[in-house]
Design an enzyme around this catalytic site. Structure first.
Site, PDB file in Angstrom:
ATOM      1  N   THR A   7      42.293 -37.611  26.106  1.00  0.00           N
ATOM      2  CA  THR A   7      43.317 -36.568  26.248  1.00  0.00           C
ATOM      3  C   THR A   7      42.850 -35.497  27.241  1.00  0.00           C
ATOM      4  O   THR A   7      41.760 -34.950  27.103  1.00  0.00           O
ATOM      5  CB  THR A   7      43.597 -35.887  24.883  1.00  0.00           C
ATOM      6  OG1 THR A   7      43.753 -36.882  23.882  1.00  0.00           O
ATOM      7  CG2 THR A   7      44.844 -35.019  24.970  1.00  0.00           C
ATOM      8  N   ASP A  28      44.404 -34.163  33.435  1.00  0.00           N
ATOM      9  CA  ASP A  28      44.550 -32.722  33.726  1.00  0.00           C
ATOM     10  C   ASP A  28      43.251 -32.166  34.314  1.00  0.00           C
ATOM     11  O   ASP A  28      43.289 -31.315  35.214  1.00  0.00           O
ATOM     12  CB  ASP A  28      44.909 -31.953  32.454  1.00  0.00           C
ATOM     13  CG  ASP A  28      46.247 -32.383  31.883  1.00  0.00           C
ATOM     14  OD1 ASP A  28      47.116 -32.802  32.675  1.00  0.00           O
ATOM     15  OD2 ASP A  28      46.415 -32.318  30.655  1.00  0.00           O
ATOM     16  N   ASN A  39      46.180 -26.868  30.584  1.00  0.00           N
ATOM     17  CA  ASN A  39      44.933 -27.642  30.728  1.00  0.00           C
ATOM     18  C   ASN A  39      44.442 -27.620  32.180  1.00  0.00           C
ATOM     19  O   ASN A  39      43.249 -27.466  32.448  1.00  0.00           O
ATOM     20  CB  ASN A  39      45.161 -29.109  30.338  1.00  0.00           C
ATOM     21  CG  ASN A  39      45.448 -29.297  28.859  1.00  0.00           C
ATOM     22  OD1 ASN A  39      45.142 -28.423  28.052  1.00  0.00           O
ATOM     23  ND2 ASN A  39      46.026 -30.436  28.505  1.00  0.00           N
ATOM     24  N   GLY A  84      38.668 -45.305  38.007  1.00  0.00           N
ATOM     25  CA  GLY A  84      38.585 -44.258  39.024  1.00  0.00           C
ATOM     26  C   GLY A  84      39.930 -43.923  39.636  1.00  0.00           C
ATOM     27  O   GLY A  84      40.944 -43.851  38.931  1.00  0.00           O
TER      28      GLY A  84
HETATM   29  O1  RIB Z   1      47.777 -34.213  29.295  1.00  0.00           O
HETATM   30  C1  RIB Z   1      47.451 -33.923  27.957  1.00  0.00           C
HETATM   31  C2  RIB Z   1      48.419 -32.927  27.400  1.00  0.00           C
HETATM   32  O2  RIB Z   1      49.706 -33.504  27.353  1.00  0.00           O
HETATM   33  C3  RIB Z   1      48.134 -32.484  25.991  1.00  0.00           C
HETATM   34  O3  RIB Z   1      47.271 -31.386  25.932  1.00  0.00           O
HETATM   35  C4  RIB Z   1      49.519 -32.211  25.428  1.00  0.00           C
HETATM   36  O4  RIB Z   1      49.747 -30.873  25.140  1.00  0.00           O
HETATM   37  C5  RIB Z   1      50.495 -32.756  26.452  1.00  0.00           C
HETATM   38  O5  RIB Z   1      51.080 -31.750  27.195  1.00  0.00           O
END
Ligand code: RIB
Length: 304
Positions: free
Chosen positions: A245, A249, A42, A222
């Site tokens: 989700t 990342d 990600n 934030g």
């Molecule tokens: O940070 C999100 C991610 O954590 C997901 O995509 C999952 O795969 C886990 O690794």
């Protein structure tokens, strides 16, 4: 600008639910999707979308998910020469996402559990090199990667997710540590800090070098970042939340890309926060990540 990401590659099995199940409870999902995930993968996607030359070091299995993830990363523009194909299954994540956009995630390591330390740090791309790692592949391999990258002159970033006991040397080898409040509490052995001021105070206690930054992500509030004698707070734009989700990342990948471009810390942090706020408005982890033009446009709106 060049970013090397060392970390996990997962196929996410995403189930949409009205609300997250409690322990012992069964709930029905309204949908099921297979979406690209894994914190390493990600973050590489976020960096590449932002325009940095990005390479991924990690592993997938010999199954269909491994093929799909390698193809996805390559199509996104990530250099996958360092993505090994190992016998056995690709990493998996079971992701539940509620109507409020909150999630619960359970990962199965698969090939991520066999990722080995790279043979050594090699230069990649142009401009300032940034090395970015998380904690979903073996700790010893990640420690070796960070040490190699630091010795090789890269800016090193460790996103301590998920929180694990790690050697102090890893905390020392990171020029930036990125944690959420729960992870910060884990490393300090305290309760999670409440609010930005408490988070900044706690982050200062984690600083190990005078030239290091500790960045605490505060979800919808934030981030706050501290260094020796310095502090930067960035408020997150208020946006409708569909799925959180991969928001962390997105933040990590865009921050790495921004720093590799030579941006000052405050500017890179603002762009990364804006990118994360765009990602929570869409479904999925990698699937939700904005491209540079979207981030720049959202920054213009925020400033206007
Ligand atoms: O940070 C999100 C991610 O954590 C997901 O995509 C999952 O795969 C886990 O690794």
């Amino acid at each position: 600008m060049s970013v090397t990401v060392f970390g996990s590659i997962n196929m996410d099995i995403v189930m949409r639910v009205d609300r997250l199940p409690k322990a012992g409870e069964t709930v029905a999902a309204s949908s099921l999707q297979h979406l690209p995930g894994g914190k390493g993968s990600n973050q590489a996607v976020a960096s590449a979308h932002f325009g940095a030359s990005t390479r991924m070091i990690g592993a997938v299995g010999s199954d269909e998910f491994g093929t799909a993830m390698r193809d996805f990363l390559a199509e996104t523009g990530v250099d996958i020469a360092g993505v090994d194909r190992l016998a056995g299954p690709t990493g998996l994540a079971h992701v539940f996402v509620s109507d409020e956009g909150e999630n619960q995630i359970v990962i199965v390591a698969g090939a991520n559990g066999d990722v080995a330390a790279p043979a050594g740090w090699t230069a990649f791309g142009e401009g300032r090199a940034v090395a970015l790692a998380q904690l979903e592949v073996p700790v010893a391999a990640t420690a070796a990667f960070l040490a190699q990258a630091r010795n090789g002159g890269a800016i090193t970033i460790l996103n301590t997710a998920p929180a694990l006991t790690i050697p102090d040397a890893m905390l020392d080898d990171a020029d930036l540590l990125i944690l959420n409040e729960t992870e910060l509490a884990f490393f300090l052995g305290t309760a999670p800090p409440e609010g930005r001021v408490a988070a900044a105070d706690a982050a200062r206690r984690l600083l190990r070098r005078t030239d290091q930054w500790v960045v605490v992500t505060l979800g919808g509030a934030g981030i706050v970042a501290v260094a020796h004698g310095d502090e930067i707070a960035v408020a997150a734009p208020r946006v409708p939340v569909v799925d959180t989700t991969g928001a962390g990342d997105t933040f990590c990948g865009v921050l790495a890309a921004g720093l590799s471009e030579g941006l000052a810390m405050a500017a890179a942090l603002r762009l990364a926060c804006t990118a994360a706020s765009l990602s929570v408005q869409r479904v999925g982890a990698a699937a939700s990540m904005p491209v540079r033009a979207e981030v720049d446009a959202a920054m213009t709106v925020a400033i206007a």
